[in-house]
Scaffold this motif. Structure first.
Motif, mmCIF file in Angstrom:
data_model
loop_
_atom_site.group_PDB
_atom_site.id
_atom_site.type_symbol
_atom_site.label_atom_id
_atom_site.label_comp_id
_atom_site.label_asym_id
_atom_site.label_seq_id
_atom_site.Cartn_x
_atom_site.Cartn_y
_atom_site.Cartn_z
ATOM 1 N N PHE A 9 0.094 -10.721 -12.128
ATOM 2 C CA PHE A 9 0.268 -9.366 -12.633
ATOM 3 C C PHE A 9 0.435 -8.384 -11.484
ATOM 4 N N ARG A 10 1.509 -7.603 -11.577
ATOM 5 C CA ARG A 10 1.709 -6.506 -10.639
ATOM 6 C C ARG A 10 0.900 -5.307 -11.124
ATOM 7 N N TYR A 11 0.331 -4.575 -10.171
ATOM 8 C CA TYR A 11 -0.553 -3.463 -10.537
ATOM 9 C C TYR A 11 -0.147 -2.205 -9.782
ATOM 10 N N ILE A 12 -0.001 -1.107 -10.515
ATOM 11 C CA ILE A 12 0.294 0.201 -9.924
ATOM 12 C C ILE A 12 -0.963 1.048 -10.056
ATOM 13 N N SER A 13 -1.642 1.255 -8.938
ATOM 14 C CA SER A 13 -2.949 1.907 -8.974
ATOM 15 C C SER A 13 -2.864 3.376 -9.369
ATOM 16 N N THR A 14 -1.751 4.042 -9.020
ATOM 17 C CA THR A 14 -1.643 5.475 -9.312
ATOM 18 C C THR A 14 -1.563 5.760 -10.806
ATOM 19 N N THR A 15 -0.999 4.806 -11.558
ATOM 20 C CA THR A 15 -0.867 4.992 -13.009
ATOM 21 C C THR A 15 -1.734 4.025 -13.803
ATOM 22 N N ASN A 16 -2.405 3.095 -13.095
ATOM 23 C CA ASN A 16 -3.255 2.085 -13.734
ATOM 24 C C ASN A 16 -2.463 1.216 -14.711
ATOM 25 N N ILE A 17 -1.194 0.926 -14.343
ATOM 26 C CA ILE A 17 -0.315 0.123 -15.196
ATOM 27 C C ILE A 17 -0.161 -1.271 -14.595
ATOM 28 N N ASN A 84 -12.619 -1.194 -13.629
ATOM 29 C CA ASN A 84 -12.626 -1.294 -12.171
ATOM 30 C C ASN A 84 -11.856 -2.545 -11.768
ATOM 31 N N ARG A 85 -10.539 -2.441 -11.759
ATOM 32 C CA ARG A 85 -9.691 -3.602 -11.506
ATOM 33 C C ARG A 85 -9.614 -3.910 -10.018
ATOM 34 N N SER A 86 -9.745 -5.186 -9.709
ATOM 35 C CA SER A 86 -9.666 -5.627 -8.319
ATOM 36 C C SER A 86 -8.222 -6.001 -8.007
ATOM 37 N N PHE A 87 -7.686 -5.451 -6.908
ATOM 38 C CA PHE A 87 -6.294 -5.725 -6.571
ATOM 39 C C PHE A 87 -6.119 -5.737 -5.057
ATOM 40 N N ILE A 88 -5.035 -6.363 -4.612
ATOM 41 C CA ILE A 88 -4.652 -6.365 -3.200
ATOM 42 C C ILE A 88 -3.194 -5.927 -3.113
ATOM 43 N N CYS A 89 -2.813 -5.371 -1.964
ATOM 44 C CA CYS A 89 -1.451 -4.872 -1.777
ATOM 45 C C CYS A 89 -0.774 -5.591 -0.615
ATOM 46 N N CYS A 90 0.528 -5.803 -0.746
ATOM 47 C CA CYS A 90 1.310 -6.436 0.310
ATOM 48 C C CYS A 90 1.816 -5.379 1.283
ATOM 49 N N ASN A 91 2.384 -5.867 2.401
ATOM 50 C CA ASN A 91 2.906 -4.947 3.399
ATOM 51 C C ASN A 91 4.114 -4.193 2.864
ATOM 52 N N GLY A 92 4.378 -3.038 3.400
ATOM 53 C CA GLY A 92 5.489 -2.195 2.981
ATOM 54 C C GLY A 92 5.161 -0.750 3.307
ATOM 55 N N PRO A 93 6.004 0.224 2.975
ATOM 56 C CA PRO A 93 7.299 0.021 2.325
ATOM 57 C C PRO A 93 8.407 -0.279 3.322
ATOM 58 N N SER A 94 9.529 -0.785 2.816
ATOM 59 C CA SER A 94 10.680 -1.080 3.654
ATOM 60 C C SER A 94 11.670 0.080 3.607
ATOM 61 N N THR A 95 12.716 -0.035 4.410
ATOM 62 C CA THR A 95 13.772 0.977 4.410
ATOM 63 C C THR A 95 14.689 0.752 3.215
ATOM 64 N N PRO A 96 14.926 1.756 2.390
ATOM 65 C CA PRO A 96 15.758 1.557 1.197
ATOM 66 C C PRO A 96 17.229 1.366 1.547
ATOM 67 N N SER A 97 17.964 0.786 0.622
ATOM 68 C CA SER A 97 19.404 0.623 0.794
ATOM 69 C C SER A 97 20.101 1.966 0.607
ATOM 70 N N THR A 98 21.324 2.057 1.129
ATOM 71 C CA THR A 98 22.112 3.287 0.999
ATOM 72 C C THR A 98 23.537 2.935 0.603
ATOM 73 N N TRP A 99 24.178 3.853 -0.106
ATOM 74 C CA TRP A 99 25.572 3.676 -0.530
ATOM 75 C C TRP A 99 26.412 4.779 0.100
ATOM 76 N N THR A 100 27.368 4.378 0.936
ATOM 77 C CA THR A 100 28.248 5.334 1.604
ATOM 78 C C THR A 100 29.685 4.873 1.436
ATOM 79 N N GLY A 101 30.505 5.714 0.818
ATOM 80 C CA GLY A 101 31.889 5.321 0.576
ATOM 81 C C GLY A 101 31.933 4.159 -0.390
ATOM 82 N N SER A 102 32.296 2.992 0.102
ATOM 83 C CA SER A 102 32.317 1.777 -0.723
ATOM 84 C C SER A 102 31.459 0.681 -0.103
ATOM 85 N N THR A 103 30.473 1.092 0.707
ATOM 86 C CA THR A 103 29.647 0.127 1.426
ATOM 87 C C THR A 103 28.177 0.295 1.070
#
Length: 368
Positions: A9-17, A84-103
């Motif tokens: 299960f993926r967990y989003i702590s800010t929204t408790n979802i 009181n849900r127990s969770f761990i987080c992975c490393n991140g965040p990464s650099t997002p992708s970008t769209w320029t022209g057609s690339t």
């Protein structure tokens, strides 16, 4: 207690979802990423499929940030009913992708996730290695997703063993990036030319013990493409997005026991045709005084045989990456393909074996 085969299960702590964690797969004999498969506890996963390149997919399915930004897992599904849900987080965040022209730039190519577990606790830590590439409109980018479950404190799997303790001839060299406490192991490979001699998305050549190899390919420019520089070197020459690279000295090295068993790579830079000596540094690439365009990487791996003459155990002693550049500055936009070459050379630095003969000791007496 978390059982094998139960959903992650993926967990989003800010929204408790919470939601099932799933990764793309190909469906119905298609090569396109057309479905999602939930990841289950203690079951390794690997999927390869293609994503068509357009602006919408570039900013969604090809976006690295989608996969590791605020990525957290519940340690145990039993906490779903708890406030009181127990969770761990992975490393991140990464650099997002970008769209320029057609690339589409910085598009996700491979995701390798390692999930460490300990029963009955469940998931105790996780890490992600992302590799990116670029693609143009109406083409496709092949993505590979890998998830490995490793018992906390143990070696990843028997498939990662390349000897015991020394390397076996022809066995893969084990390498990965360090997060400070353990090594995230990934394939150690060099570039291989595709059918059109291009470097892009070609099948890579694995580095195997004792096998010298050389490869050349054309780094084909796309829109706004520039020379390989110190920023994008890891993604072009090697399948790692970091210079914090370690190589296993032993064929059975434990990824959670770094000191003495894993070798930090020594990086050297040299300008072709220059009278200056190469500049070398361990653990990270030396900063260059000028903007350089790198076109060659020579990997030198030194090893020594230990143990008996009849059963030698090759142990690695040093790994050096020799990056070579040309005078063209890296900001120069490429208009023609750039020839890139790589080589791997193994060097035996063993001392000559010493043979001890079975001779009777000489008497050491004096006549009174």
């Amino acid at each position: 207690m978390k059982k094998a085969g139960t959903s992650i299960f993926r967990y989003i702590s800010t929204t408790n979802i919470t939601s099932y964690y799933a990764l793309p797969i190909a469906l119905f004999n298609s090569q396109t990423c057309s479905g999602l498969l939930p990841i289950t506890y203690m079951n390794d996963f690997k999927s390869t499929c293609a994503q068509p390149v357009n602006e919408q997919i570039c900013l969604d399915a090809l976006n690295p940030a989608k996969y590791d930004n605020t990525l957290c897992f519940l340690t145990n599904p039993e906490t779903l009913i708890s406030d009181n849900r127990s969770f761990i987080c992975c490393n991140g965040p990464s650099t997002p992708s970008t769209w320029t022209g057609s690339t589409c730039s910085n598009a996700l190519r491979t995701l390798t996730m390692t999930i460490f577990y300990l029963n009955p606790t469940g998931i105790v830590s996780c890490s992600i290695i992302l590799n990116t590439t670029s693609g143009t409109l109406n083409n496709a980018i092949q993505q590979t997703f890998t998830v490995r479950f490793i018992k906390n404190g143990s070696i990843a799997s028997t498939t990662l063993r390349s000897g015991n303790p020394g390397y076996i001839q022809g066995a893969p060299i084990i390498a990965g990036t360090s997060n400070g406490s353990y090594i995230d192991i990934s394939d150690f490979t060099i570039l291989q030319a595709s059918t059109d001699r291009s470097c892009s998305d070609a099948t890579r050549i694995p580095i195997r013990f004792g096998e010298n190899v050389q490869s050349m390919c054309l780094f084909s420019p796309i829109v706004f493409e520039v020379c390989p520089n110190q920023t994008n070197l890891p993604n072009i020459f090697m399948p790692f997005n970091s210079f914090n690279l370690y190589v296993a000295a032993y064929g059975n090295a434990n990824p959670s026991n770094i000191t003495g068993y894993w070798l930090p790579v020594t990086y050297c830079i040299f300008e072709i045709g220059s009278s200056n000596e190469p500049v070398c540094q361990q653990g990270s690439i030396p900063s260059s005084s000028t903007n350089q365009c790198y076109i060659r990487l020579d990997i030198q791996i030194a090893y020594a045989n230990i143990g008996s003459v009849t059963n030698p155990q090759p142990i690695l002693g040093a790994v050096v990456f020799h990056y070579q550049s040309v005078t063209r500055t890296y900001t120069t936009t490429l208009t023609t393909p750039l020839l890139i070459s790589q080589s791997v050379t193994f060097q035996d630095i063993s001392n000559a074996p010493v043979t001890q003969g079975d001779q009777l000791p000489r008497p050491n007496v004096r006549i009174p």
